[in-house]
Write an enzyme that holds these catalytic residues in place. Structure first.
Site, PDB file in Angstrom:
ATOM      1  CB  SER A 212      86.262 -68.581  23.515  1.00 28.54           C
ATOM      2  OG  SER A 212      87.006 -69.113  24.577  1.00 28.54           O
TER       3      SER A 212
ATOM      4  CB  CYS B 125      88.313 -64.245  24.093  1.00 26.89           C
ATOM      5  SG  CYS B 125      88.614 -65.794  24.958  1.00 26.89           S
TER       6      CYS B 125
ATOM      7  CG  HIS C  79      83.133 -64.531  25.399  1.00 32.46           C
ATOM      8  ND1 HIS C  79      83.728 -64.687  24.173  1.00 32.46           N
ATOM      9  CD2 HIS C  79      84.042 -64.911  26.317  1.00 32.46           C
ATOM     10  CE1 HIS C  79      84.944 -65.164  24.359  1.00 32.46           C
ATOM     11  NE2 HIS C  79      85.164 -65.308  25.647  1.00 32.46           N
TER      12      HIS C  79
ATOM     13  CG  HIS D 229      88.432 -71.969  20.096  1.00 27.90           C
ATOM     14  ND1 HIS D 229      89.600 -72.366  19.491  1.00 27.90           N
ATOM     15  CD2 HIS D 229      88.692 -71.992  21.432  1.00 27.90           C
ATOM     16  CE1 HIS D 229      90.515 -72.616  20.424  1.00 27.90           C
ATOM     17  NE2 HIS D 229      89.989 -72.390  21.604  1.00 27.90           N
TER      18      HIS D 229
ATOM     19  CB  CYS E  78      86.573 -64.041  29.159  1.00 26.11           C
ATOM     20  SG  CYS E  78      86.945 -65.731  28.649  1.00 26.11           S
TER      21      CYS E  78
HETATM   22  N1  APR Z   1     102.906 -74.825  22.674  1.00 28.73           N
HETATM   23  C1  APR Z   1     102.928 -73.749  23.482  1.00 28.73           C
HETATM   24  N2  APR Z   1     102.180 -72.649  23.270  1.00 28.73           N
HETATM   25  C2  APR Z   1     101.373 -72.630  22.202  1.00 28.73           C
HETATM   26  C3  APR Z   1     101.291 -73.719  21.298  1.00 28.73           C
HETATM   27  C4  APR Z   1     102.113 -74.854  21.574  1.00 28.73           C
HETATM   28  N3  APR Z   1     102.106 -75.951  20.805  1.00 28.73           N
HETATM   29  N4  APR Z   1     100.384 -73.405  20.342  1.00 28.73           N
HETATM   30  C5  APR Z   1      99.912 -72.173  20.627  1.00 28.73           C
HETATM   31  N5  APR Z   1     100.503 -71.693  21.741  1.00 28.73           N
HETATM   32  C6  APR Z   1     100.291 -70.404  22.414  1.00 28.73           C
HETATM   33  C7  APR Z   1     100.080 -69.217  21.478  1.00 28.73           C
HETATM   34  O1  APR Z   1     101.324 -68.709  21.020  1.00 28.73           O
HETATM   35  C8  APR Z   1      99.345 -68.224  22.384  1.00 28.73           C
HETATM   36  O2  APR Z   1     100.246 -67.353  23.062  1.00 28.73           O
HETATM   37  O3  APR Z   1      99.065 -70.451  23.152  1.00 28.73           O
HETATM   38  C9  APR Z   1      98.645 -69.121  23.409  1.00 28.73           C
HETATM   39  C10 APR Z   1      97.125 -69.070  23.302  1.00 28.73           C
HETATM   40  O4  APR Z   1      96.740 -67.776  23.666  1.00 28.73           O
HETATM   41  P1  APR Z   1      95.577 -66.929  22.955  1.00 28.73           P
HETATM   42  O5  APR Z   1      95.535 -67.233  21.513  1.00 28.73           O
HETATM   43  O6  APR Z   1      95.691 -65.527  23.414  1.00 28.73           O
HETATM   44  O7  APR Z   1      94.253 -67.607  23.584  1.00 28.73           O
HETATM   45  P2  APR Z   1      93.429 -67.220  24.904  1.00 28.73           P
HETATM   46  O8  APR Z   1      92.407 -66.203  24.554  1.00 28.73           O
HETATM   47  O9  APR Z   1      94.360 -66.997  26.033  1.00 28.73           O
HETATM   48  O10 APR Z   1      92.633 -68.590  25.135  1.00 28.73           O
HETATM   49  C11 APR Z   1      93.337 -69.788  25.410  1.00 28.73           C
HETATM   50  O11 APR Z   1      91.581 -70.762  26.738  1.00 28.73           O
HETATM   51  O12 APR Z   1      89.431 -70.059  27.222  1.00 28.73           O
HETATM   52  C12 APR Z   1      90.222 -70.850  26.394  1.00 28.73           C
HETATM   53  O13 APR Z   1      88.990 -70.901  24.312  1.00 28.73           O
HETATM   54  C13 APR Z   1      90.149 -70.426  24.942  1.00 28.73           C
HETATM   55  O14 APR Z   1      91.148 -72.441  24.147  1.00 28.73           O
HETATM   56  C14 APR Z   1      91.382 -71.060  24.402  1.00 28.73           C
HETATM   57  C15 APR Z   1      92.372 -70.934  25.555  1.00 28.73           C
HETATM   58 ZN    ZN Z   2      86.918 -65.883  26.499  1.00 28.50          ZN
END
Ligand code: APR
Ligand code: ZN
Length: 365
Positions: free
Chosen positions: A40, A38, A59, A43, A166
């Site tokens: 997170s 994930c 997690h 992060h 999650c």
């Molecule tokens: N505009 C649009 N989309 C974006 C941008 C942007 N400026 N920057 C990044 N993205 C997209 C990425 O391409 C990706 O598809 O945001 C998406 C984020 O998805 P993941 O990396 O898979 O993250 P995910 O595990 O879904 O978590 C997203 O939720 O729980 C929280 O901590 C977690 O902050 C995180 C968020």
């Molecule tokens: Zn998560």
């Protein structure tokens, strides 16, 4: 047993032999079968979420109960479980008012990297290794509080069961529980990752008439249509605010969800919501970040700006329900799993997450 340990921020995880203490009173040992990768966790690696190192991350996981500590009553050896990183104490103010997602006990340790009592069950050569709060799923076995091991039906592949812990509960719950999206409404989801795809399918479940997926990766945007998106916007090509106004008759959407964790996209989510609409922040910013929105718009447009943590859910009730919805064909879990990795391949999994290649990468033990 082997676990993936983060020793320093910005470094690769190291697969090494780690000792695991026996479950204490009220705790459960789980033999891990699957763990989702994930954002997170990323992060933490990026030092954006300041958990202490060295640490066993992860997690979002599922497995089989392998041993139980004294007094454990809700699960037994052999049960299939999905893990929960926000266990509730059922005694604090928030648990009593029916908001286990805000449990004071869980909040207290959310940045500590430990179990509820502030200690950790992992160690190397007698030196404590932290764990993603209450979980630590990038490990062959883990020890968690009883309330973090949610029994689930046995006919679900572990890779899919892991995700409910999650990305599914967080994404679907933000839409269903926090926003309570009404049928026939318009929705935008900024960030089509593991969590965002679930916000999209949550909006479809609620009967939204228009679901706008916004991301920067064309392949992912294309896939959102299988989950119910009716429109897609590539944020690296278009101005998001005007593109949303274009497809909503100049109004903006009824509900916008930010599912990335960046202040700029959070402000964007607020700005694409129509007057009296609702913006829900799901993505995790760093603890010291602030969002700038126009103050006059709050009274003059009477919008609601709120957040959602664990989809405002209650895992012991919601995990089984989400898996039943999947079995009934109403929630898609299988196409969320883009790639399976071994524990040894975990760094490749993180590289793919960074490159935006997967909806979800999952480790199979
Ligand atoms: N505009 C649009 N989309 C974006 C941008 C942007 N400026 N920057 C990044 N993205 C997209 C990425 O391409 C990706 O598809 O945001 C998406 C984020 O998805 P993941 O990396 O898979 O993250 P995910 O595990 O879904 O978590 C997203 O939720 O729980 C929280 O901590 C977690 O902050 C995180 C968020
Ligand atoms: Zn998560």
């Amino acid at each position: 047993m082997k676990a993936a340990v983060l020793h320093n921020y910005g470094q690769e995880l190291k697969i090494e032999d780690v000792e695991l203490e026996e479950p204490r009173k009220g705790e459960v040992r789980v033999k891990m079968k699957a763990a989702g990768i994930c954002h997170s966790d990323l992060h933490v690696i990026d030092a954006h979420l300041p958990l202490p190192v060295p640490i066993v991350l992860g997690h979002e996981g599922s497995g089989i109960v392998d041993a139980v500590g004294e007094g454990v009553a809700s699960v037994k050896v052999g049960d299939h479980v999905a893990l929960n990183w926000v266990p509730s104490c059922s005694k604090c103010y928030y648990c009593k008012i029916g908001r286990p997602d805000m449990c004071d006990e869980a909040s207290k340790i959310s940045l500590m990297g430990t179990m509820l009592d502030g200690t950790t069950r992992f160690s190397v050569d007698g030196k404590a290794i932290h764990q993603f709060p209450l979980t630590g799923t990038f490990s062959e076995y883990t020890v968690v509080p009883e309330s973090a091991a949610i029994p689930i039906r046995k006919d679900v592949p572990f890779e899919l069961a892991a995700l409910v812990g999650c990305c599914v509960i967080t994404g679907v719950g933000a839409v269903v529980n926090t926003a309570k999206v009404k049928a026939g409404s318009t929705v935008a989801v900024i960030g089509a990752g593991g969590v965002g795809f679930n916000a999209i399918q949550g909006a479809a479940l609620c009967g939204a008439k228009q679901i706008i997926a916004i991301d920067i990766i064309p392949e992912k945007l294309e896939m959102t249509r299988q989950f119910g998106a009716t429109h897609t916007i590539n944020a690296s090509e278009k101005n998001v605010v005007s593109a949303v106004l274009d497809v909503t008759d100049g109004l903006g959407v009824d509900y916008a969800f930010e599912v990335i964790g960046r202040p700029e996209t959070m402000a964007q989510a607020y700005n694409i919501t129509r007057k009296t609409g609702m913006t829900v922040i799901v993505g995790l910013p760093a603890p010291n970040e602030n969002v700038t929105i126009n103050a006059f718009s709050l009274p003059s447009q009477t919008k609601t700006l709120t957040g959602s943590w664990l989809g405002q859910g209650n895992p012991s009730v919601d995990y089984p329900k989400l898996l039943d919805l999947n079995a009934a064909g109403k929630l898609k879990l299988e196409p969320l799993v883009s790639k399976i990795y071994s524990l040894e391949q975990i760094n490749e999994g993180f590289d793919d997450l960074k490159a935006g290649k997967n909806i979800r990468g999952v480790i199979r033990f």
